[in-house]
Write a protein that holds these residues in place. Sequence first.
Motif, PDB file in Angstrom:
ATOM      1  N   UNK A  24     -32.553  20.156  21.882  1.00 30.15           N
ATOM      2  CA  UNK A  24     -31.237  20.182  22.519  1.00 30.15           C
ATOM      3  C   UNK A  24     -30.110  20.183  21.495  1.00 30.15           C
ATOM      4  N   UNK A  25     -30.343  19.530  20.365  1.00 31.09           N
ATOM      5  CA  UNK A  25     -29.282  19.387  19.380  1.00 31.09           C
ATOM      6  C   UNK A  25     -29.884  19.170  17.990  1.00 31.09           C
ATOM      7  N   UNK A  26     -29.272  19.776  16.975  1.00 29.88           N
ATOM      8  CA  UNK A  26     -29.704  19.593  15.593  1.00 29.88           C
ATOM      9  C   UNK A  26     -29.144  18.275  15.074  1.00 29.88           C
ATOM     10  N   UNK A  27     -29.797  17.704  14.076  1.00 26.22           N
ATOM     11  CA  UNK A  27     -29.272  16.496  13.448  1.00 26.22           C
ATOM     12  C   UNK A  27     -27.938  16.807  12.770  1.00 26.22           C
ATOM     13  N   UNK A  28     -27.027  15.848  12.757  1.00 29.84           N
ATOM     14  CA  UNK A  28     -25.773  16.067  12.018  1.00 29.84           C
ATOM     15  C   UNK A  28     -26.074  16.361  10.551  1.00 29.84           C
ATOM     16  N   UNK A  29     -25.152  17.029   9.882  1.00 30.64           N
ATOM     17  CA  UNK A  29     -25.382  17.490   8.515  1.00 30.64           C
ATOM     18  C   UNK A  29     -25.313  16.394   7.462  1.00 30.64           C
ATOM     19  N   UNK A  30     -24.592  15.325   7.717  1.00 31.91           N
ATOM     20  CA  UNK A  30     -24.428  14.276   6.715  1.00 31.91           C
ATOM     21  C   UNK A  30     -25.595  13.297   6.746  1.00 31.91           C
ATOM     22  N   UNK A  31     -26.198  13.052   5.606  1.00 29.77           N
ATOM     23  CA  UNK A  31     -27.248  12.046   5.457  1.00 29.77           C
ATOM     24  C   UNK A  31     -26.641  10.886   4.691  1.00 29.77           C
ATOM     25  N   UNK A  32     -26.797   9.682   5.231  1.00 31.66           N
ATOM     26  CA  UNK A  32     -26.206   8.507   4.606  1.00 31.66           C
ATOM     27  C   UNK A  32     -27.316   7.500   4.299  1.00 31.66           C
ATOM     28  N   UNK A  33     -27.249   6.904   3.125  1.00 34.40           N
ATOM     29  CA  UNK A  33     -28.219   5.900   2.698  1.00 34.40           C
ATOM     30  C   UNK A  33     -27.468   4.611   2.386  1.00 34.40           C
ATOM     31  N   UNK A  34     -28.048   3.489   2.754  1.00 32.84           N
ATOM     32  CA  UNK A  34     -27.488   2.188   2.387  1.00 32.84           C
ATOM     33  C   UNK A  34     -28.630   1.291   1.923  1.00 32.84           C
TER      34      UNK A  34
END
Length: 89
Positions: A24-34
């Motif tokens: 239904x939807x692709x993952x957002x483009x930004x990958x964030x790590x903490x």
Amino acid sequence: MAATPHLYVHDLDKLRADTEGRVEEWLPRETVHARLTSWWKPEDIAEPGHTVLSVMWFQTAAQDPFARLAAIVRPLDWTSLAKFVPFED
């Protein structure tokens, strides 16, 4: 990823066509790590050290990563998920 210089995605059009009907939807483009660190340690461990929990998520560039991180971490059980890291001299 396809727009990233020096990155080749083999059969990208075929991959897109294959997933079109199932996703239904692709993952957002930004990958964030903490990487979160706490000086808390489990009661059954005598040696000095700390606990660490690493979190990764996807979001849009417009979203506040700190607000998203707080929403992700708030319900987590730190005690069961964090890794103990012994102190190194």
